[in-house]
Design an enzyme around this catalytic site. Structure first.
Site, mmCIF file in Angstrom:
data_model
loop_
_atom_site.group_PDB
_atom_site.id
_atom_site.type_symbol
_atom_site.label_atom_id
_atom_site.label_comp_id
_atom_site.label_asym_id
_atom_site.label_seq_id
_atom_site.Cartn_x
_atom_site.Cartn_y
_atom_site.Cartn_z
ATOM 1 N N SER A 20 0.916 -1.195 -0.012
ATOM 2 C CA SER A 20 0.182 0.181 -0.137
ATOM 3 C C SER A 20 0.720 1.155 -0.097
ATOM 4 O O SER A 20 1.998 1.305 0.468
ATOM 5 C CB SER A 20 -0.963 -0.173 1.280
ATOM 6 O OG SER A 20 -1.545 1.224 1.471
ATOM 7 N N TYR B 215 -1.634 -0.375 10.217
ATOM 8 C CA TYR B 215 -1.619 -0.629 8.880
ATOM 9 C C TYR B 215 -0.240 -0.141 8.228
ATOM 10 O O TYR B 215 0.200 -0.854 7.586
ATOM 11 C CB TYR B 215 -2.843 0.182 8.117
ATOM 12 C CG TYR B 215 -3.118 -0.301 6.753
ATOM 13 C CD1 TYR B 215 -3.241 -1.660 6.504
ATOM 14 C CD2 TYR B 215 -3.250 0.838 5.939
ATOM 15 C CE1 TYR B 215 -3.604 -1.814 5.258
ATOM 16 C CE2 TYR B 215 -3.300 0.535 4.470
ATOM 17 C CZ TYR B 215 -3.650 -0.652 4.246
ATOM 18 O OH TYR B 215 -3.718 -1.144 2.822
HETATM 19 N N1 LIG Z 1 -8.551 -0.331 -1.763
HETATM 20 C C1 LIG Z 1 -7.474 0.308 -1.459
HETATM 21 O O1 LIG Z 1 -7.652 1.652 -1.577
HETATM 22 C C2 LIG Z 1 -6.037 -0.242 -1.158
HETATM 23 C C3 LIG Z 1 -5.170 0.590 -1.078
HETATM 24 C C4 LIG Z 1 -3.778 0.306 -0.775
HETATM 25 C C5 LIG Z 1 -3.614 -1.073 -0.389
HETATM 26 N N2 LIG Z 1 -4.541 -2.147 -0.267
HETATM 27 C C6 LIG Z 1 -4.361 -3.353 0.013
HETATM 28 O O2 LIG Z 1 -4.974 -4.354 -1.243
HETATM 29 C C7 LIG Z 1 -5.165 -5.472 -0.465
HETATM 30 C C8 LIG Z 1 -6.847 -5.876 -1.084
HETATM 31 O O3 LIG Z 1 -7.664 -4.702 -0.471
HETATM 32 P P1 LIG Z 1 -9.189 -4.531 -1.062
HETATM 33 O O4 LIG Z 1 -9.321 -2.912 -1.611
HETATM 34 O O5 LIG Z 1 -9.519 -5.585 -2.231
HETATM 35 O O6 LIG Z 1 -9.901 -4.908 -0.029
HETATM 36 P P2 LIG Z 1 -11.365 -5.832 0.273
HETATM 37 O O7 LIG Z 1 -11.656 -5.424 1.596
HETATM 38 O O8 LIG Z 1 -12.079 -5.468 -0.897
HETATM 39 O O9 LIG Z 1 -10.679 -7.242 0.002
HETATM 40 C C9 LIG Z 1 -9.916 -7.816 0.880
HETATM 41 C C10 LIG Z 1 -10.425 -9.408 0.904
HETATM 42 O O10 LIG Z 1 -9.814 -9.877 1.977
HETATM 43 C C11 LIG Z 1 -10.387 -10.864 2.705
HETATM 44 N N3 LIG Z 1 -9.643 -11.291 4.097
HETATM 45 C C12 LIG Z 1 -9.660 -10.228 5.301
HETATM 46 N N4 LIG Z 1 -8.800 -10.810 6.176
HETATM 47 C C13 LIG Z 1 -8.567 -12.021 5.762
HETATM 48 C C14 LIG Z 1 -7.774 -13.139 6.284
HETATM 49 N N5 LIG Z 1 -7.339 -13.172 7.574
HETATM 50 N N6 LIG Z 1 -7.624 -14.352 5.318
HETATM 51 C C15 LIG Z 1 -7.891 -14.292 4.122
HETATM 52 N N7 LIG Z 1 -8.713 -13.112 3.437
HETATM 53 C C16 LIG Z 1 -9.070 -12.325 4.410
HETATM 54 C C17 LIG Z 1 -11.543 -10.070 2.958
HETATM 55 O O11 LIG Z 1 -12.689 -10.983 3.179
HETATM 56 C C18 LIG Z 1 -11.765 -9.329 1.561
HETATM 57 O O12 LIG Z 1 -12.687 -10.279 0.476
HETATM 58 C C19 LIG Z 1 -5.135 -5.290 0.851
HETATM 59 O O13 LIG Z 1 -4.081 -5.915 1.197
HETATM 60 C C20 LIG Z 1 -5.195 -3.884 1.307
HETATM 61 O O14 LIG Z 1 -4.278 -3.464 2.430
HETATM 62 C C21 LIG Z 1 -5.859 -1.619 -0.877
#
Ligand SMILES: NC(=O)c1ccc[n+]([C@@H]2O[C@H](COP(=O)([O-])OP(=O)(O)OC[C@H]3O[C@@H](n4cnc5c(N)ncnc54)[C@H](O)[C@@H]3O)[C@@H](O)[C@H]2O)c1
Length: 267
Positions: free
Chosen positions: A143, A156
């Site tokens: 991230s 985070y």
């Molecule tokens: N969306 C953003 O703006 C953003 C920005 C920077 C980084 N990220 C990173 O991208 C990745 C995905 O984010 P996203 O936006 O798709 O989020 P999201 O919440 O849409 O998806 C995350 C998924 O991970 C699953 N999950 C949570 N805990 C878990 C666990 N312990 N074991 C297995 N699965 C688990 C959740 O059920 C969910 O389906 C994350 O690592 C997040 O930190 C997202």
């Protein structure tokens, strides 16, 4: 068990915005994919959609922060398809709480999912790739928060900074096995793409971030999946240990106003 030359991938958190786009991209590239999520319903929904489109996928519910459940994903890939070529650590959680208000449980949970999970999976996945002898790729979804501090995100930001360093160390350790290890660090990715200037219905936090994106829009899961595709392509085979920022330019510098409102003052 079917053993074939078709490549095999694991995507954790594949039920979410970014993970589902990565899983879909991989099936389009011909990978067989272990579609993991801690929510069985989310994993099954994505796996059902992909297999309906003709892909070979396996939904596996599991919490990556629990070592046995993380290792089970690798066992399922090997047991079902006999090889492992790619691991994408995408599962992540991002609660927002000021440090002074944070309890131990929330701190530990964030580190458990965002760092310990990738550690368990990188270790088990790398062992499997080494044993298979075909090389491979690991891509960690980090991230912007990994190197840019944010209010309410001590856990985070810390966990993603550590994930970046884990990526670099592993890149050095696994290079001799032909395994490349990189990270993609997304900026703001929401369920839908919003363009600048932020509309009134957008929440204040997302609107503030959107104003700071020079390319003038929020990201989509596909923006991240496209970069993962590049990182696993032979075209990038001299890249390892990199953290690739994908954020519309938001970490390039300061943008104080949306493009439409920016005018240099007269001198
Ligand atoms: N969306 C953003 O703006 C953003 C920005 C920077 C980084 N990220 C990173 O991208 C990745 C995905 O984010 P996203 O936006 O798709 O989020 P999201 O919440 O849409 O998806 C995350 C998924 O991970 C699953 N999950 C949570 N805990 C878990 C666990 N312990 N074991 C297995 N699965 C688990 C959740 O059920 C969910 O389906 C994350 O690592 C997040 O930190 C997202």
């Amino acid at each position: 068990m079917t053993i074939s030359n078709e490549l095999v991938a694991i995507v954790t958190g594949a039920g979410g915005r970014i993970g589902s786009a990565i899983a879909a991209m991989l099936t389009e590239q011909g990978y067989r994919v272990v579609v993991n999520d801690s929510s069985a319903a989310r994993a099954e929904a994505v796996a059902g959609r992909l297999s309906g489109a003709g892909a070979t996928v396996m939904a596996v519910q599991g919490d990556v922060s629990v070592r046995e459940e993380a290792e089970n994903l690798v066992a399922m890939a090997l047991g079902g398809w006999g090889r492992l070529d790619l691991l994408v650590n995408c599962a992540g959680i991002f609660p927002n709480t000021l440090l002074v208000d944070m309890d131990d449980r929330e701190w530990e949970r964030v580190w458990g999912v965002n760092l310990h999970g990738p550690f368990y999976l990188c270790r088990a996945g790398a062992r499997a790739m080494i044993a298979c002898g075909n090389g491979g790729n690991i891509v960690n979804i980090s991230s912007t928060a990994g190197d840019s501090a944010r209010r309410g995100a001590a856990h985070y930001c810390g966990s993603k900074a550590a994930l970046n360093m884990l990526t670099k160390v592993l890149a050095i350790e696994l290079a001799e096995h032909g395994i490349r290890v990189n990270a993609v660090a997304p900026g703001l990715v929401l369920d839908q793409v919003w363009t600048s200037p932020p509309p009134p219905e957008m929440d204040a936090y997302s609107a503030a971030l959107l104003r700071g994106i020079p390319l003038g829009r929020t990201g989509a899961g596909e923006d991240i999946a496209n970069v993962v595709r590049f990182l696993i392509d032979p075209a990038s085979n001299w890249i390892t240990g990199e953290i690739i920022h994908v954020n519309g330019g938001s970490t390039a510098g300061r943008v104080s106003l949306p493009r439409s409102e920016y005018k240099r003052p007269d001198r």
